[in-house]
Design a protein around this motif. Structure first.
Motif, PDB file in Angstrom:
ATOM      1  N   GLY A 113       0.782  -1.235   0.000  1.00  0.00           N
ATOM      2  CA  GLY A 113       0.000   0.000   0.000  1.00  0.00           C
ATOM      3  C   GLY A 113       0.807   1.275   0.000  1.00  0.00           C
ATOM      4  O   GLY A 113       0.295   2.323   0.422  1.00  0.00           O
ATOM      5  N   TYR A 114       2.055   1.238  -0.481  1.00  0.00           N
ATOM      6  CA  TYR A 114       2.892   2.442  -0.476  1.00  0.00           C
ATOM      7  C   TYR A 114       2.173   3.582  -1.213  1.00  0.00           C
ATOM      8  O   TYR A 114       1.576   3.401  -2.264  1.00  0.00           O
ATOM      9  N   GLY A 115       2.268   4.782  -0.641  1.00  0.00           N
ATOM     10  CA  GLY A 115       1.606   5.948  -1.213  1.00  0.00           C
ATOM     11  C   GLY A 115       0.210   6.171  -0.688  1.00  0.00           C
ATOM     12  O   GLY A 115      -0.363   7.244  -0.858  1.00  0.00           O
ATOM     13  N   GLU A 116      -0.337   5.130  -0.050  1.00  0.00           N
ATOM     14  CA  GLU A 116      -1.695   5.243   0.492  1.00  0.00           C
ATOM     15  C   GLU A 116      -1.763   4.821   1.954  1.00  0.00           C
ATOM     16  O   GLU A 116      -2.573   5.334   2.716  1.00  0.00           O
ATOM     17  N   GLN A 117      -0.908   3.897   2.353  1.00  0.00           N
ATOM     18  CA  GLN A 117      -0.938   3.389   3.725  1.00  0.00           C
ATOM     19  C   GLN A 117       0.290   3.879   4.482  1.00  0.00           C
ATOM     20  O   GLN A 117       1.422   3.700   4.037  1.00  0.00           O
ATOM     21  N   PHE A 153       2.173  -0.582  -4.358  1.00  0.00           N
ATOM     22  CA  PHE A 153       1.539   0.732  -4.483  1.00  0.00           C
ATOM     23  C   PHE A 153       0.056   0.604  -4.184  1.00  0.00           C
ATOM     24  O   PHE A 153      -0.587  -0.383  -4.581  1.00  0.00           O
ATOM     25  N   GLY A 154      -0.484   1.602  -3.497  1.00  0.00           N
ATOM     26  CA  GLY A 154      -1.929   1.664  -3.309  1.00  0.00           C
ATOM     27  C   GLY A 154      -2.587   2.235  -4.553  1.00  0.00           C
ATOM     28  O   GLY A 154      -2.161   1.965  -5.683  1.00  0.00           O
ATOM     29  N   ASN A 155      -3.606   3.072  -4.359  1.00  0.00           N
ATOM     30  CA  ASN A 155      -4.322   3.655  -5.489  1.00  0.00           C
ATOM     31  C   ASN A 155      -3.927   5.099  -5.779  1.00  0.00           C
ATOM     32  O   ASN A 155      -4.421   5.685  -6.733  1.00  0.00           O
ATOM     33  N   ASN A 156      -3.050   5.662  -4.950  1.00  0.00           N
ATOM     34  CA  ASN A 156      -2.617   7.045  -5.163  1.00  0.00           C
ATOM     35  C   ASN A 156      -1.443   7.114  -6.130  1.00  0.00           C
ATOM     36  O   ASN A 156      -0.574   6.242  -6.135  1.00  0.00           O
ATOM     37  N   ALA A 157      -1.398   8.180  -6.916  1.00  0.00           N
ATOM     38  CA  ALA A 157      -0.268   8.388  -7.827  1.00  0.00           C
ATOM     39  C   ALA A 157       0.967   8.809  -7.026  1.00  0.00           C
ATOM     40  O   ALA A 157       0.878   9.654  -6.138  1.00  0.00           O
ATOM     41  N   VAL A 158       2.103   8.189  -7.319  1.00  0.00           N
ATOM     42  CA  VAL A 158       3.361   8.536  -6.654  1.00  0.00           C
ATOM     43  C   VAL A 158       4.454   8.631  -7.717  1.00  0.00           C
ATOM     44  O   VAL A 158       4.302   8.157  -8.843  1.00  0.00           O
ATOM     45  N   THR A 159       5.566   9.257  -7.312  1.00  0.00           N
ATOM     46  CA  THR A 159       6.726   9.378  -8.202  1.00  0.00           C
ATOM     47  C   THR A 159       7.965   8.840  -7.489  1.00  0.00           C
ATOM     48  O   THR A 159       8.223   9.239  -6.355  1.00  0.00           O
TER      49      THR A 159
END
Length: 531
Positions: A113-117, A153-159
């Motif tokens: 869940g990286y970016g969301e959790q 990755f979760g559901n959020n956009a990350v860079t």
């Protein structure tokens, strides 16, 4: 210089000008859509996930998972988000996998869940953990798959995004000297509902100098129809890329996965799958346990479906040839002299004469059917005895037994035993109460339904009936055998939860669908017991 030597040197010089393929993989490797062993034999994963990092003392689970028919296990590890699994601990896990002839998929759960959790690790941090384990992983390429990070990755956009971060992680592992088959998980909590992995998998594979990456999708509520499942699998087949279903379940909080299609399509396409998970689930998803309290004798409905159902593990798993699987194609002899004794209203004792096999019999499947109907696996036994429990009073059953060997071969079935259970008087009574735990637009979960023995003596079984509102349908259940006739639902105990002492209670649950906007709930819960 002789003419023969001159010709040989000319040939070698010519060959040196031919472009050479990427260096061949060591141990397990991919070829097109397939996973191959070092000797070129195809290997199709069939097994489950085991939450080792939270249940490190449950080492007996590896043998139990093998006994259930698996040829692979995906093992949860942590590098620091939870109590870290040390190099010594991971070496012990690998030894347990090898001892039980399982291919070991090791996954780092820190990235979930990286970016969301909050607290989730990056894939780069996960690679640092793997590099710290290199001393115990090197030399295990025939037995171990490195799953860089779970649901990274979760559901959020990350860079950087999934494609860049995953490519960089694979490249860094190779630069560190890892030659293992690498597994990478999809984004969107593993479900890839945005198609990022589907559309960019080829880029990640090309970033690996060894071209030895397999892609893993997790199928939960996003994959609740056959069309969605087949479309996703078709995309990888069309692209010629290797895919496994690294996690899936029969129910989930985000919807009702179509596990029947997942299993059938995986079998027909030769795709690996690993169900989630052996035991120890919490946080409202206890229904994903395949056995209760890590007890292999207490398979849940999900466990029965995954291991013993159509297209399930026991029917389709083939042991890796590194352990000797595949070389033994001869089935055991059929068990003989199947007989029943001690028949009561709810159970019967079965016994039979042992089968024989060149490489040894590993266990027996007990098959059960109604007076007319198809046989299905009712349980397994390591010995030539089995007690069938959870039977209904005054009901006729048929039983057969078949043997299994270490290579996954099954014997012809034994003779058929037909028996009729005695009449049940209903015991001294019980009560059933139910709670609607959660709702969404088209369905709800009822959990727990609590069954309490209100009598003065122990029971050996119970039956709960209730009525669904018009238009409602049961879409899944756990800890009970559920049947539906019209709008009437009947739930019966399973083998492990039918016996209740006075004032003792047990629970089961179910999921149902309903027309949009309908907030009604089942009514008329009634309970009866068998003495």
């Amino acid at each position: 210089m002789s003419m023969r030597i001159a010709a040989l040197l000319t040939l070698l010089a010519a060959l040196s000008l031919v472009p050479q393929p990427a260096s061949a993989a060591t141990g397990l490797r991919v070829s097109g859509t397939q996973i191959l062993e070092a000797n070129g034999s195809p290997f199709v994963m069939r097994g489950t996930n085991h939450a080792h990092t939270w249940y490190a003392s449950r080492t007996s689970s590896f043998a139990a998972i093998k006994a259930a028919g698996a040829n692979a296990v995906r093992v949860v590890l942590s590098g620091g988000r939870w109590t870290p699994n040390t190099a010594d601990d991971v070496a012990g896990v690998i030894a347990l996998c090898k001892q039980n002839r399982l291919i070991c998929v090791l996954e780092n759960h820190d990235t979930t869940g990286y970016g969301e959790q909050s607290g989730a690790y990056t894939l780069d941090q996960a690679v640092t953990y793997w590099i710290g384990l290199k001393s115990v992983l090197t030399g295990q390429e025939n037995h171990v798959v490195v799953n860089i990070g779970n649901e990274p990755f979760g559901n959020n956009a990350v860079t950087p995004g999934w494609t860049q971060a995953t490519s960089a992680a694979v490249t860094r592992l190779r630069e560190a000297g890892f030659e293992h088959l690498v597994m990478v998980d999809a984004p969107n909590w593993g479900q890839d509902w945005q198609g990022v992995m589907r559309d960019n998998a080829a880029t990640v594979l090309a970033a690996d100098p060894r071209r030895n990456v397999v892609f893993s999708v997790h199928m939960y509520g996003v994959y609740d129809t056959a069309a969605e499942i087949t479309a996703y699998l078709d995309a990888f087949r069309t692209a010629g890329l290797p895919l496994v279903i690294g996690e899936f379940g029969h129910l989930h909080s985000d919807g009702d996965p179509d596990e029947d299609t997942i299993l059938a399509q995986a079998r027909s396409r030769g795709l690996g799958y690993l169900g989630w998970s052996w035991s120890g689930n919490g946080g409202g998803v206890e229904y994903l346990d395949q056995v209760t309290s890590f007890d292999p004798a207490r398979l849940t409905p999900w466990g029965e479906r995954l291991f013993n159902g159509a297209d399930g593990v026991r029917a389709t798993a083939r042991e890796a040839t590194i352990y000797g699987g595949g070389s033994d194609t001869g089935p055991p002899t059929a068990p003989a002299n199947l007989a029943a004794s001690g028949v009561t209203a709810s159970q019967a004792a079965l016994s039979w004469t042992a089968s024989t096999d060149d490489t040894g019999v590993t266990g027996y499947d007990v098959l059960r059917a109604a007076a007319t109907g198809s046989f299905a696996v009712a349980g397994t036994s390591a010995t030539t005895r089995f007690t069938a429990t959870g039977l209904s009073p005054s009901t006729t059953y048929r039983f057969q037994v078949r043997a299994r060997d270490a290579a996954g071969n099954t014997s012809p079935v034994s003779n058929t035993v037909t028996l009729t259970t005695t009449g049940g008087s209903g015991g001294d009574g019980c009560t059933a109460t139910a709670t609607v735990q959660s709702r969404w637009g088209s369905g709800y979960v009822v959990q727990p339904v609590t069954v309490t023995n209100t009598g003065d003596s122990a029971t050996t079984g119970w039956t709960v009936t209730f009525t669904l509102p018009a238009g409602h349908t049961v879409t899944g259940s756990w800890n009970a055998a559920v049947s539906v006739s019209g709008q009437t639902v009947t739930a019966r105990n399973l083998a492990y939860n039918g016996r209740l002492a006075p004032d003792a209670a047990t629970t089961f649950g179910f999921q149902a669908g309903h027309p949009t906007g309908d907030t009604s709930a089942p009514i008329g819960y009634s309970c009866a017991t068998a003495p």
